[in-house]
Write an enzyme that holds these catalytic residues in place. Structure first.
Site, mmCIF file in Angstrom:
data_model
loop_
_atom_site.group_PDB
_atom_site.id
_atom_site.type_symbol
_atom_site.label_atom_id
_atom_site.label_comp_id
_atom_site.label_asym_id
_atom_site.label_seq_id
_atom_site.Cartn_x
_atom_site.Cartn_y
_atom_site.Cartn_z
ATOM 1 N N TYR A 151 -8.574 -8.700 -3.560
ATOM 2 C CA TYR A 151 -9.665 -8.127 -2.778
ATOM 3 C C TYR A 151 -10.585 -7.307 -3.657
ATOM 4 C CZ TYR A 151 -7.557 -3.467 -2.950
ATOM 5 O OH TYR A 151 -7.079 -2.261 -3.382
ATOM 6 N N LYS A 156 -6.131 -7.131 -8.890
ATOM 7 C CA LYS A 156 -6.372 -6.346 -7.665
ATOM 8 C C LYS A 156 -5.828 -7.099 -6.446
ATOM 9 C CE LYS A 156 -10.047 -3.499 -5.645
ATOM 10 N NZ LYS A 156 -9.215 -2.294 -5.573
ATOM 11 N N GLU A 187 -2.734 6.084 -12.976
ATOM 12 C CA GLU A 187 -4.001 6.183 -12.248
ATOM 13 C C GLU A 187 -3.677 6.725 -10.864
ATOM 14 O OE1 GLU A 187 -5.583 2.195 -11.470
ATOM 15 O OE2 GLU A 187 -3.546 1.421 -11.435
HETATM 16 N N1 PMP Z 1 -7.138 1.956 -9.348
HETATM 17 C C1 PMP Z 1 -6.660 1.463 -8.201
HETATM 18 C C2 PMP Z 1 -5.192 1.238 -8.074
HETATM 19 C C3 PMP Z 1 -7.539 1.148 -7.140
HETATM 20 O O1 PMP Z 1 -7.059 0.641 -5.995
HETATM 21 C C4 PMP Z 1 -8.922 1.405 -7.292
HETATM 22 C C5 PMP Z 1 -9.884 1.167 -6.173
HETATM 23 N N2 PMP Z 1 -9.911 -0.114 -5.707
HETATM 24 C C6 PMP Z 1 -9.374 1.909 -8.508
HETATM 25 C C7 PMP Z 1 -8.453 2.178 -9.518
HETATM 26 C C8 PMP Z 1 -10.833 2.160 -8.754
HETATM 27 O O2 PMP Z 1 -11.503 0.939 -8.992
HETATM 28 P P1 PMP Z 1 -13.046 0.780 -8.651
HETATM 29 O O3 PMP Z 1 -13.754 1.825 -9.443
HETATM 30 O O4 PMP Z 1 -13.377 -0.587 -9.099
HETATM 31 O O5 PMP Z 1 -13.185 0.992 -7.189
#
Ligand code: PMP
Length: 282
Positions: free
Chosen positions: A31, A143, A176
């Site tokens: 996604y 993702k 993260e």
């Molecule tokens: N890490 C994880 C595990 C996430 O789910 C997300 C958000 N989808 C992010 C980092 C941040 O990614 P982005 O800046 O592309 O939204």
């Protein structure tokens, strides 16, 4: 509200996929979430690039041409009257009788939803985070919709009245956030975020921020940091498509500031808003 399901625009309340969709049974899908600011899709290219990469890592075909998908995203913003908000899109391997290996012939399922959401502005109150063991799988760079560990961590954060749960690996290093990337600014003003390997999602916002850091002449390092280093940092923040740059002032109840946004987070958040305004004016 309108949803998009496999080529059709349908009322959101009636949007559905089959009970034997592999997304439902195996979390066999990926996604993206893209922010909409003043009607514009933010970092669209980065998100579409990442979708293609996630799909290719799982050997799922793009369900439609990329340009056509981009058109669907735009139309979803329009028909749902989204000025500020989020577009969600998900692609799964499709519908097939339940069996672990991939089906020989399955059409990928694609769904798109869009909703309005008011974002906090440039001046934002810093948030608090807790830390939890990282219980996710070994390919966090893909993702996938397999978000149960993230949901459990987020629930723990909610119960602790915290905004985010920083994931800590077996060696004590922060990977993260459950749905964001994690950053600190050291006492000698070096911006630190974990290197983008298989252990973290390569955030699209993260990439933009690294670019803004470069442009603003900040020093930065892509490396792991411990919870203790974060608690002794000058600043901390998280980044994601829905939060942009969100300052953090407390990590596991250790305050690292007086609760005001730090100058580095402020500069980067402003840079992000400036870039979004530019896109909106173009
Ligand atoms: N890490 C994880 C595990 C996430 O789910 C997300 C958000 N989808 C992010 C980092 C941040 O990614 P982005 O800046 O592309 O939204």
């Amino acid at each position: 509200r309108i949803a998009y399901v496999n080529g059709r625009y349908v009322p959101h309340s009636e949007a559905s996929v089959h009970v034997e969709d592999r997304g439902f049974q195996f979390a066999d899908g990926v996604y993206e979430v893209v922010a909409v600011y003043k009607g514009q899709l933010i970092d669209e290219k980065g998100h579409l690039d990442r979708l293609e990469r996630s799909l290719s890592e799982l050997q799922i075909a793009m369900p439609m041409a990329r340009a056509a998908l981009a058109q669907v995203l735009r139309r979803m913003v329009r028909v749902n009257l989204v000025r500020d908000g989020l577009v969600y899109f998900q692609v799964t391997r499709g519908v097939a009788p339940r069996d672990f290996p991939f089906p020989y012939a399955a059409m990928p399922t694609i769904v798109v939803t869009a909703r309005s959401k008011a974002f906090p502005g440039r001046d934002v109150k810093p948030v608090t985070v807790i830390t939890t063991p990282d219980q996710r799988w070994a390919r966090r760079d893909i993702k996938t919709v397999g978000l149960l560990p993230a949901a459990l961590a987020k629930q723990k954060a909610r119960q602790a009245k915290a905004f985010e749960a920083w994931q800590v690996d077996a060696d004590g290093y922060v990977t993260e956030g459950a749905s964001s990337n994690a950053w600190i600014v050291t006492k000698d003003n070096v911006i630190v975020t974990r290197q983008a390997d298989h252990n973290i999602l390569r955030g699209i916002t993260r990439m933009a921020i690294l670019e803004f850091a470069r442009e603003n002449g900040f020093r930065f390092e892509e490396r792991p940091f411990t919870v203790e280093e974060a608690q002794n940092a000058r600043e901390a923040f998280v980044s994601s498509a829905s939060t942009f740059v969100m300052p953090v002032w407390k990590i596991d109840n250790v305050a690292i500031s007086n609760g005001e946004m730090g100058p580095v987070a402020k500069t980067l958040r402003d840079a992000y808003f400036d870039a979004m305004e530019q896109l909106a004016d173009a």
